[in-house]
Design an enzyme around this catalytic site. Structure first.
Site, PDB file in Angstrom:
ATOM      1  NE  ARG A  25      38.910  18.577  25.429  1.00  0.00           N
ATOM      2  CZ  ARG A  25      37.670  18.614  24.994  1.00  0.00           C
ATOM      3  NH1 ARG A  25      37.063  19.775  24.874  1.00  0.00           N
ATOM      4  NH2 ARG A  25      37.025  17.511  24.688  1.00  0.00           N
ATOM      5  CG  ASP A  53      38.155  14.670  24.084  1.00  0.00           C
ATOM      6  OD1 ASP A  53      37.009  14.834  23.644  1.00  0.00           O
ATOM      7  OD2 ASP A  53      38.726  15.446  24.857  1.00  0.00           O
ATOM      8  CD  GLU A  65      67.412  34.316  18.529  1.00  0.00           C
ATOM      9  OE1 GLU A  65      67.664  33.157  18.177  1.00  0.00           O
ATOM     10  OE2 GLU A  65      66.651  35.063  17.889  1.00  0.00           O
ATOM     11  N   PRO A  95      60.619  25.031  21.728  1.00  0.00           N
ATOM     12  CG  PRO A  95      61.446  26.186  19.875  1.00  0.00           C
ATOM     13  CD  PRO A  95      60.953  26.378  21.267  1.00  0.00           C
TER      14      PRO A  95
HETATM   15  N1  ADE Z   1      58.143  28.562  21.734  1.00  0.00           N
HETATM   16  C1  ADE Z   1      58.480  28.765  20.451  1.00  0.00           C
HETATM   17  N2  ADE Z   1      58.126  27.735  19.684  1.00  0.00           N
HETATM   18  C2  ADE Z   1      57.540  26.813  20.512  1.00  0.00           C
HETATM   19  C3  ADE Z   1      56.975  25.529  20.317  1.00  0.00           C
HETATM   20  N3  ADE Z   1      56.928  24.948  19.127  1.00  0.00           N
HETATM   21  N4  ADE Z   1      56.475  24.889  21.383  1.00  0.00           N
HETATM   22  C4  ADE Z   1      56.539  25.454  22.612  1.00  0.00           C
HETATM   23  N5  ADE Z   1      57.053  26.667  22.860  1.00  0.00           N
HETATM   24  C5  ADE Z   1      57.559  27.343  21.819  1.00  0.00           C
END
Ligand code: ADE
Length: 228
Positions: free
Chosen positions: A154, A169, A116, A89
């Site tokens: 794709r 697309d 984590e 994230p």
């Molecule tokens: N691992 C945990 N959350 C994630 C996300 N939003 N994008 C990519 N990998 C992740």
């Protein structure tokens, strides 16, 4: 194109890899996917690959040694080391432009985290391309890795049948519009009828109507795309 997925949960990919589009692409040698269990690189008798964080705090951190060594070994077993992508994230946000960039690569190594996250030295040493699929937290990178594979394949010539193409697309280069509404039989379902223009067979009129629908939908839902 070759994908190597590094994960602690390889079984998550079994169903996905056997789905028909990908399966056909694999059979036709257009795509090759290897899923590697990072526990194989653990030197611990219980195959542990994570540990408690220095400094304390909740959760477990993936250890630097098995992660870095698995990536290095897998890179060596191939003609080209490929680009290492770490799903997190904290990464740059995935969009169609990033997918188009990734699709240029011959080989992608997709590193899926859990717990984590990774020991910081994984990033320091491997210098991966850190990618997030959105501002939300998944339980691990596996679903994100499938998102990357699914959208990249794709774009590989020959993967989609001749009758479909990724060129039109939404979000593709040269198309910043959402897709127009599609209809198929029956013409009338519970009084919800198919727009008359689609039944007339006037291709010019149909194309004009679709362009207009596409524009109106984009203006209503994603005006930001029109600004770009
Ligand atoms: N691992 C945990 N959350 C994630 C996300 N939003 N994008 C990519 N990998 C992740």
């Amino acid at each position: 194109m070759r994908f190597d997925v590094l994960t602690l949960f390889p079984d998550i990919f079994t169903g996905y890899l056997s789905q028909s589009l990908l399966n056909k692409a694999i059979d036709r040698d257009l795509v090759h996917v290897d899923v590697h269990d990072m526990r194989r690189w653990s030197t611990d008798k219980h195959q542990k690959v994570d540990d408690r964080p220095y400094g304390g705090g909740p959760g477990m951190v993936l250890c630097v040694k098995p992660v870095v060594e698995s990536v290095e070994d897998i890179q060596k077993a191939g003609n080209t080391p490929g680009r290492v992508v770490l799903l997190t994230p904290q990464g740059r946000q995935l969009n169609q432009k990033v997918i188009e960039e990734l699709a240029q690569e011959e080989r992608l190594l997709l590193l899926c985290g859990r717990y984590e996250g990774f020991d910081q030295r994984v990033t320091d040493i491997l210098q991966p391309d850190e990618i997030s699929i959105g501002d939300f937290v998944l339980n691990g990178g596996e679903v994100a890795a499938m998102v990357v594979i699914d959208s990249v394949i794709r774009l590989i010539p020959g993967v989609l049948g001749d009758e479909t193409s990724a060129v039109d697309d939404s979000f593709s280069e040269g198309n910043r519009h959402l897709e127009f509404a599609q209809y198929t039989r029956p013409r009338d379902f519970r009084g919800h009828v198919v727009p008359e223009v689609l039944l007339g067979g006037n291709h010019e009129e149909i194309a004009r109507w679709r362009r207009e629908q596409s524009y109106l939908k984009t203006r209503e839902r994603r005006a930001d795309l029109l600004d770009e």
